[in-house]
Write a protein that holds these residues in place. Structure first.
Motif, short mmCIF file in Angstrom:
data_model
loop_
_atom_site.label_atom_id
_atom_site.label_comp_id
_atom_site.label_asym_id
_atom_site.label_seq_id
_atom_site.Cartn_x
_atom_site.Cartn_y
_atom_site.Cartn_z
N ARG A 412 9.10 85.79 -20.50
CA ARG A 412 8.57 87.92 -19.66
C ARG A 412 8.87 86.76 -18.44
O ARG A 412 8.49 85.76 -18.07
CB ARG A 412 6.87 87.77 -20.09
N ARG A 414 8.06 89.01 -14.53
CA ARG A 414 7.33 89.86 -14.27
C ARG A 414 8.10 90.24 -12.74
O ARG A 414 8.55 88.89 -12.04
CB ARG A 414 5.99 89.14 -13.81
N ASP A 448 6.82 94.70 -16.59
CA ASP A 448 6.85 93.50 -17.04
C ASP A 448 8.96 93.50 -17.33
O ASP A 448 9.10 94.24 -18.35
CB ASP A 448 6.25 92.33 -17.65
N GLU A 463 9.69 81.32 -16.97
CA GLU A 463 9.95 82.30 -16.53
C GLU A 463 10.99 81.59 -15.03
O GLU A 463 11.58 82.83 -14.58
CB GLU A 463 8.57 82.96 -16.19
#
Length: 805
Positions: A412, A414, A448, A463
């Protein structure tokens, strides 16, 4: 990693020069250390045809050649033995500069010569990179080679070689395609990957090869493909040129193909002579005790159970990921080839390579990690190249043992986190575009991104790794420069650090030299120091990866280190020695992962002090070292300490050892080294050692320094000589005198100790100088005598002391 600019352009559009490309890649985090132009010096060298050869009129070993370059016909005198009419050669024209010098018009034995026919050596090229028949004499080329063609273009030297300085995590850039992906992402240009497909025969591989993986944790995948009717010979010129640009010497078509695919796709391959494999089987297993094999470099290798090997039904035939075996190597008689493409555990390959002192291009890539999903593709690419050059027929199918297939991780990302870390807002569309340029799968979930990372990028697992990719492709130079915000503090030492530095300064001022020893020790030192078996000092931390088995413990005392230094110096005829060290000792704590680290001071002296033209040398004995200790404590404003006799310390001489007490707690030991310990360390002189717990000393250091005004009234001095039992320490007597003398007793000094004929056996005479002084008046004899009588009474009462006349 050497990257051919010409080769790279086969996979990606590059609208910039090599210099510009190097700058952009370096700014994106893939540093280009150097750019090499292999053909820069080969100017004015062209192809020509020898149309006529005439004998030299004045020399038997020279001939006169008429050369046609397409643009002109030139006469050249040469002594090359392998010239013949109709031959296509390389001609260095007048004005060309070769390693041997500049070519000029010359007259050789009366005949004009307008150039020079060139061999590989004369061009500054390695003859070993050419076929055996061209390693000596002038180079010869195919009859259809165009005349007047530049030598750089003909030899593939019209190129630029980019030398990449890769960080260990960028294993994906150890291939041409990997670098092409990077260039495509940096420049935003189209990636053009080779189309990989083969025409297979009706014969199938089923039942002809079996692959067994005994240790799937060390071999995650093994692919085998079979090629029949193999014809061993040289590889095509273009392939040889590309391999040479990458720093690899061409050998034969099959071997060159495996090296070519490794450089192209980053997947190391190995080719076995299929007919030499016993049982037509491949077994991936660990080496067996006492097992040996000859590797391709004709060196016998001792295998161990820690090494992963490739074996057939009877014996090991290759060292997995490092080097193949001599028994199954490709030779001119080979007609069937088994191509190996596998994934091996990086740590296992590193251990094996290090153990055998054998590092190769293959092992280097396996150590850093290859793409497990690319094994079958690489094997098929090798089959395709062999088929295209007419060197073999590809058998239908492949053996693919893949015990635990892996999925591409999804991470993920962001956008708000990207902005927070980078300090600049990157548009959502640009973040998405960067991921696509990297050939990462990307989908949106709310605000996201969900990014699917190919397994070839083993350096990306979190990430923050994706944020780094965004930052470097967005451009570090596009991130605005800002000053740090927030409260700033002045950097300075902590109080313990300042006290430690002062301790080092004082020890140095006292004439001792500072040393630094390793924090590791040999288990033998416990016996060398006479330390009892049940002593807590023997409870040391064992190091999991020691530099050597002899240094596998963390030290619990610093005495062995300084004794080693004293012993080493004494063995070299240095006898007047004074050393100290500040370091840490390590004590294991039950139930804790990490040991307690205690800051410690150790000092050792032997021999005499240095003499001067007006001073005599003094013995560096117990009292010398005790004086150093008292100087140290005084400099730290520590007065509440005692030095009392200590027994039971087997490292030190019985009766010549004292404990250093601070506020009733033992803070160290000082004394003469036990003779047995000194003998263990081959020290023939008396050695005196002190070891202090500096953390206790630092805790008591730094009290307020009190100053007294200069006295206005004179002092009164008296001497006091007493006889006491020989086992009473002077410090105890000093304490009683101080207590009885009260505030008017300014100072006490012991100036004589005597044991002899005039003193009865078992007793000693101590003489003290007492100084009395009052701040507001001159003391009278009556006042001093009264205090002196009080002191004498206290000494009689406490120690049965007698006055000595």
């Amino acid at each position: 990693m050497r990257v051919s600019y010409k080769w790279l352009k086969d996979y990606v559009d590059i609208p910039v020069s090599p210099e510009e490309l190097a700058e952009k890649m370096t700014m994106a985090g893939v540093a280009v250390e150097n750019i090499e132009y292999p053909g820069r010096a080969l100017d004015k060298i062209v192809t020509g045809r020898i149309e006529k050869i005439l004998p030299h009129p004045n020399a038997d070993k020279l001939v006169v050649c008429q050369i046609n370059t397409g643009a002109e016909k030139l006469q050249v005198v040469t002594g090359a033995p392998n010239v013949r009419e109709g031959q296509i050669i390389l001609l260095a024209l007048v004005g060309a500069t070769l390693p041997g010098g500049k070519i000029t018009k010359a007259k050789l034995r009366g005949v004009d010569s307008f150039g020079m026919l060139c061999s590989a050596q004369e061009l500054g090229l390695d003859p070993k990179n050419f076929p055996p028949d061209q390693q000596e004499g002038i180079l010869e080329f195919a009859p259809d080679t165009p005349l007047g063609m530049d030598a750089r273009e003909l030899l593939g030297l019209d190129d630029a070689i980019l030398e990449l300085d890769l960080t260990p995590n960028r294993a994906d850039c150890l291939s041409m395609v990997g670098v092409a992906r990077e260039v495509s992402a940096v420049l935003g240009t189209e990636l053009k990957l080779p189309e990989i497909k083969v025409s297979e025969t009706d014969e199938t591989i089923d039942g002809q090869v079996t692959v067994t993986i005994n240790n799937p944790e060390l071999c995650g995948r093994y692919v085998g493909r079979l090629i029949r009717n193999v014809k061993i010979g040289p590889s095509p010129g273009w392939m040889q040129q590309r391999l040479q640009a990458a720093g690899i010497r061409p050998i034969s078509n099959v071997v060159d193909v495996t090296n070519y695919v490794m450089m192209e796709l980053g997947q190391p391959l190995h080719a076995f002579d299929y007919d030499k494999l016993k049982g037509r089987s491949i077994i991936v297993r660990k080496g067996q005790p006492g097992e040996k094999m000859y590797s391709l470099d004709e060196v016998e290798r001792q295998l161990t159970p820690d090494m992963l090997v490739i074996a057939d039904a009877e014996r090991a035939v290759a060292i997995a990921g490092v080097m193949g075996g001599l028994d199954t190597e490709i030779t001119d008689e080979t007609t069937s080839v088994l191509i190996e493409s596998a994934y091996f555990n990086p740590a296992s390959i590193h251990r094996t390579s290090k153990s055998l002192a054998l590092r190769s291009e293959s092992s280097m890539r396996f150590e850093k990690g290859v793409d497990i999903t690319g094994c079958l593709l690489a094997a098929t690419r090798a089959c395709q190249l062999i088929q295209e050059m007419g060197a073999g027929d590809v058998v239908k199918g492949a053996v693919d043992n893949f015990p635990a297939p892996r999925e591409n991780p999804v991470i993920r990302l962001r956008p708000e986190r990207v902005a927070l870390v980078m300090g600049v807002e990157v548009p959502r569309n640009e973040i998405k575009d960067i991921m696509k340029r990297l050939d990462f799968g990307v989908t949106e979930e709310g605000s996201d991104f969900l990014v699917k990372v190919p397994l070839r990028r083993g350096d990306i697992s979190l990430e923050i790794d994706l944020i780094e990719e965004v930052a470097r492709l967005f451009g570090y130079n596009n991130i605005p420069t800002t000053l740090p915000e927030g409260a700033t503090t002045e950097g300075r030492q902590t109080a313990p650090q300042a006290v430690t530095d002062k301790i080092i300064d004082v020890m140095t001022e006292c004439g001792l030299s500072e040393i630094i020893t390793l924090s590791f020790m040999n288990p033998r030192v416990f016996d060398l120091l006479n330390i009892p078996q049940d002593s807590t000092l023997r409870q040391a931390v064992t190091i999991q990866n020691p530099l050597s088995e002899e240094q596998r413990l963390l030290r619990t005392t610093m005495i062995p280190g300084i004794l080693d230094i004293l012993s080493r110096n004494a063995a070299r005829k240095n006898k007047d020695l004074a050393f100290f060290e500040v370091g840490r000792v390590f004590t294991p704590l039950r139930g804790e992962k990490l040991p307690r680290e205690t800051l410690t001071l150790v000092a050792g002296v032997m021999g005499k002090t240095l003499s001067g033209w007006r001073t005599k040398p003094d013995d560096m004995d117990f009292y010398y070292l005790k004086g150093v200790l008292e100087t140290l404590l005084d400099s730290l404003n520590i007065s509440a300490y005692d030095i009392i006799p200590e027994t039971g310390n087997s490292t030190f001489h019985p009766g010549r050892t004292a404990a250093v007490m601070l506020a009733g707690r033992k803070a160290g030991v000082i004394g003469e080294l036990h003779p047995d310990v000194a003998e263990n360390y081959r020290l023939n002189e008396r050695v005196y050692v002190m070891e202090l717990n500096l953390e206790d000393i630092i805790d008591h250091a730094g009290g307020i320094k009190k100053y007294s005004p200069l006295p206005k009234y004179p002092a009164v001095e008296r001497d006091l000589a007493i006889v006491v039992s020989g086992d009473i320490p002077a410090s105890e007597i000093n304490r009683v005198i101080r207590k009885s003398g009260g505030v008017l007793l300014e100072s006490i000094s012991l100036f004589d100790v005597y044991q002899g004929e005039q003193i009865k056996k078992g007793f000693k005479s101590l003489a003290f100088s007492l100084r009395f002084q009052a701040p507001d008046r001159t003391l009278t004899d009556e006042e001093v005598n009264a205090i002196l009588e009080k002191i004498q009474s206290a000494l009689q009462e406490n120690f049965r002391a007698e006055l000595r006349a």
